[in-house]
Motif scaffolding. Structure first.
Motif, PDB file in Angstrom:
ATOM      1  N   ILE A   9       0.843  -1.200   0.000  1.00  0.00           N
ATOM      2  CA  ILE A   9       0.000   0.000   0.000  1.00  0.00           C
ATOM      3  C   ILE A   9       0.878   1.250   0.000  1.00  0.00           C
ATOM      4  O   ILE A   9       0.682   2.161  -0.812  1.00  0.00           O
ATOM      5  CB  ILE A   9      -0.959  -0.005   1.210  1.00  0.00           C
ATOM      6  CG1 ILE A   9      -1.989  -1.135   1.074  1.00  0.00           C
ATOM      7  CG2 ILE A   9      -1.647   1.354   1.368  1.00  0.00           C
ATOM      8  CD1 ILE A   9      -2.764  -1.424   2.343  1.00  0.00           C
ATOM      9  N   GLU A  10       1.847   1.295   0.909  1.00  0.00           N
ATOM     10  CA  GLU A  10       2.733   2.463   1.020  1.00  0.00           C
ATOM     11  C   GLU A  10       3.529   2.704  -0.257  1.00  0.00           C
ATOM     12  O   GLU A  10       3.810   3.841  -0.613  1.00  0.00           O
ATOM     13  CB  GLU A  10       3.693   2.281   2.197  1.00  0.00           C
ATOM     14  CG  GLU A  10       3.011   2.340   3.541  1.00  0.00           C
ATOM     15  CD  GLU A  10       3.913   1.907   4.685  1.00  0.00           C
ATOM     16  OE1 GLU A  10       5.094   1.560   4.450  1.00  0.00           O
ATOM     17  OE2 GLU A  10       3.424   1.890   5.832  1.00  0.00           O
ATOM     18  N   GLN A  11       3.891   1.630  -0.940  1.00  0.00           N
ATOM     19  CA  GLN A  11       4.699   1.739  -2.160  1.00  0.00           C
ATOM     20  C   GLN A  11       3.845   1.822  -3.425  1.00  0.00           C
ATOM     21  O   GLN A  11       4.381   1.788  -4.532  1.00  0.00           O
ATOM     22  CB  GLN A  11       5.648   0.541  -2.251  1.00  0.00           C
ATOM     23  CG  GLN A  11       6.653   0.496  -1.131  1.00  0.00           C
ATOM     24  CD  GLN A  11       7.438  -0.803  -1.126  1.00  0.00           C
ATOM     25  OE1 GLN A  11       7.437  -1.568  -2.086  1.00  0.00           O
ATOM     26  NE2 GLN A  11       8.129  -1.058  -0.021  1.00  0.00           N
ATOM     27  N   HIS A  12       2.538   1.938  -3.254  1.00  0.00           N
ATOM     28  CA  HIS A  12       1.610   2.045  -4.390  1.00  0.00           C
ATOM     29  C   HIS A  12       1.775   0.887  -5.366  1.00  0.00           C
ATOM     30  O   HIS A  12       1.827   1.070  -6.579  1.00  0.00           O
ATOM     31  CB  HIS A  12       1.781   3.393  -5.113  1.00  0.00           C
ATOM     32  CG  HIS A  12       1.659   4.567  -4.202  1.00  0.00           C
ATOM     33  ND1 HIS A  12       0.443   4.996  -3.726  1.00  0.00           N
ATOM     34  CD2 HIS A  12       2.598   5.375  -3.652  1.00  0.00           C
ATOM     35  CE1 HIS A  12       0.630   6.041  -2.931  1.00  0.00           C
ATOM     36  NE2 HIS A  12       1.930   6.275  -2.861  1.00  0.00           N
ATOM     37  N   ARG A  13       1.852  -0.335  -4.819  1.00  0.00           N
ATOM     38  CA  ARG A  13       2.059  -1.535  -5.637  1.00  0.00           C
ATOM     39  C   ARG A  13       0.851  -2.468  -5.619  1.00  0.00           C
ATOM     40  O   ARG A  13       0.974  -3.653  -5.897  1.00  0.00           O
ATOM     41  CB  ARG A  13       3.298  -2.298  -5.171  1.00  0.00           C
ATOM     42  CG  ARG A  13       4.594  -1.569  -5.364  1.00  0.00           C
ATOM     43  CD  ARG A  13       5.824  -2.422  -5.055  1.00  0.00           C
ATOM     44  NE  ARG A  13       5.797  -2.983  -3.707  1.00  0.00           N
ATOM     45  CZ  ARG A  13       5.817  -4.299  -3.434  1.00  0.00           C
ATOM     46  NH1 ARG A  13       5.887  -5.183  -4.387  1.00  0.00           N
ATOM     47  NH2 ARG A  13       5.789  -4.723  -2.179  1.00  0.00           N
ATOM     48  N   LEU A  14      -0.324  -1.951  -5.312  1.00  0.00           N
ATOM     49  CA  LEU A  14      -1.524  -2.793  -5.322  1.00  0.00           C
ATOM     50  C   LEU A  14      -1.991  -2.999  -6.760  1.00  0.00           C
ATOM     51  O   LEU A  14      -1.735  -2.163  -7.633  1.00  0.00           O
ATOM     52  CB  LEU A  14      -2.643  -2.133  -4.517  1.00  0.00           C
ATOM     53  CG  LEU A  14      -2.411  -2.023  -3.017  1.00  0.00           C
ATOM     54  CD1 LEU A  14      -3.557  -1.258  -2.373  1.00  0.00           C
ATOM     55  CD2 LEU A  14      -2.275  -3.393  -2.391  1.00  0.00           C
ATOM     56  N   GLY A  27      -7.468  -1.402  -9.640  1.00  0.00           N
ATOM     57  CA  GLY A  27      -8.866  -1.693  -9.357  1.00  0.00           C
ATOM     58  C   GLY A  27      -9.171  -2.142  -7.952  1.00  0.00           C
ATOM     59  O   GLY A  27     -10.315  -2.468  -7.652  1.00  0.00           O
ATOM     60  N   VAL A  28      -8.169  -2.168  -7.048  1.00  0.00           N
ATOM     61  CA  VAL A  28      -8.426  -2.485  -5.641  1.00  0.00           C
ATOM     62  C   VAL A  28      -7.802  -1.409  -4.765  1.00  0.00           C
ATOM     63  O   VAL A  28      -6.677  -0.977  -4.998  1.00  0.00           O
ATOM     64  CB  VAL A  28      -7.914  -3.884  -5.223  1.00  0.00           C
ATOM     65  CG1 VAL A  28      -8.624  -4.968  -5.990  1.00  0.00           C
ATOM     66  CG2 VAL A  28      -6.433  -4.013  -5.381  1.00  0.00           C
ATOM     67  N   LYS A  29      -8.570  -0.975  -3.769  1.00  0.00           N
ATOM     68  CA  LYS A  29      -8.103   0.087  -2.869  1.00  0.00           C
ATOM     69  C   LYS A  29      -8.609  -0.203  -1.455  1.00  0.00           C
ATOM     70  O   LYS A  29      -9.818  -0.310  -1.231  1.00  0.00           O
ATOM     71  CB  LYS A  29      -8.648   1.437  -3.341  1.00  0.00           C
ATOM     72  CG  LYS A  29      -8.241   2.597  -2.476  1.00  0.00           C
ATOM     73  CD  LYS A  29      -8.803   3.888  -3.026  1.00  0.00           C
ATOM     74  CE  LYS A  29      -8.410   5.053  -2.147  1.00  0.00           C
ATOM     75  NZ  LYS A  29      -8.945   6.305  -2.669  1.00  0.00           N
ATOM     76  N   PRO A  30      -7.684  -0.324  -0.490  1.00  0.00           N
ATOM     77  CA  PRO A  30      -8.123  -0.566   0.888  1.00  0.00           C
ATOM     78  C   PRO A  30      -8.700   0.713   1.497  1.00  0.00           C
ATOM     79  O   PRO A  30      -8.188   1.804   1.269  1.00  0.00           O
ATOM     80  CB  PRO A  30      -6.833  -0.963   1.595  1.00  0.00           C
ATOM     81  CG  PRO A  30      -5.762  -0.262   0.828  1.00  0.00           C
ATOM     82  CD  PRO A  30      -6.230  -0.230  -0.592  1.00  0.00           C
ATOM     83  N   ARG A  67     -10.868  12.783  -3.773  1.00  0.00           N
ATOM     84  CA  ARG A  67      -9.881  13.749  -3.232  1.00  0.00           C
ATOM     85  C   ARG A  67      -8.685  13.020  -2.617  1.00  0.00           C
ATOM     86  O   ARG A  67      -7.559  13.496  -2.678  1.00  0.00           O
ATOM     87  CB  ARG A  67     -10.531  14.645  -2.181  1.00  0.00           C
ATOM     88  CG  ARG A  67     -11.381  15.732  -2.755  1.00  0.00           C
ATOM     89  CD  ARG A  67     -11.722  16.785  -1.693  1.00  0.00           C
ATOM     90  NE  ARG A  67     -12.401  16.213  -0.549  1.00  0.00           N
ATOM     91  CZ  ARG A  67     -13.709  16.185  -0.382  1.00  0.00           C
ATOM     92  NH1 ARG A  67     -14.505  16.682  -1.300  1.00  0.00           N
ATOM     93  NH2 ARG A  67     -14.248  15.656   0.688  1.00  0.00           N
ATOM     94  N   ALA A  68      -8.916  11.856  -2.021  1.00  0.00           N
ATOM     95  CA  ALA A  68      -7.846  11.116  -1.352  1.00  0.00           C
ATOM     96  C   ALA A  68      -6.927  10.418  -2.350  1.00  0.00           C
ATOM     97  O   ALA A  68      -5.806  10.065  -2.006  1.00  0.00           O
ATOM     98  CB  ALA A  68      -8.444  10.082  -0.389  1.00  0.00           C
ATOM     99  N   ALA A  69      -7.393  10.204  -3.551  1.00  0.00           N
ATOM    100  CA  ALA A  69      -6.598   9.464  -4.547  1.00  0.00           C
ATOM    101  C   ALA A  69      -5.425  10.278  -5.075  1.00  0.00           C
ATOM    102  O   ALA A  69      -5.277  11.413  -4.956  1.00  0.00           O
ATOM    103  CB  ALA A  69      -7.490   9.048  -5.709  1.00  0.00           C
TER     104      ALA A  69
END
Length: 97
Positions: A26-31, A34-37, A95-97
């Protein structure tokens, strides 16, 4: 869509490693696309956890989470968002994205 996962933890050490690995992704933006916790809710005793994900499909979340987690059995269901309380609104998510 929103997907809820109930995790039944059977091996705390394996589960903790899985959580750390996913948090790192999550921290490294490696998800996967199409999926977001959105929410992670671990129990005090460490035997259960619930989480909420925003996803293109339930299958996309299930494929990722089942591959990345060990030490727990996972149950999935699609959330009835219009009846839920406390979910972020679409504008807040944008806004959070």
């Amino acid at each position: 869509m929103h997907v809820v996962i109930r995790h039944y933890v059977s091996d705390q050490m394996k589960w903790d490693r899985s959580v750390k690995s996913i948090m790192s992704m999550i921290e490294q933006h490696r998800l996967p696309t199409g999926v977001k916790p959105l929410v992670f809710l671990p129990s005090v005793d460490g035997r259960n956890a619930d989480c909420v994900w925003e996803a293109d499909s339930l299958g996309a979340v299930q494929k990722f989470v089942d591959r990345e987690t060990t030490g727990a059995r996972n149950e999935y269901f699609e959330l009835k968002a219009e009846a839920a309380i406390g979910l972020p609104k679409a504008e807040e998510l944008a806004r959070a994205a």
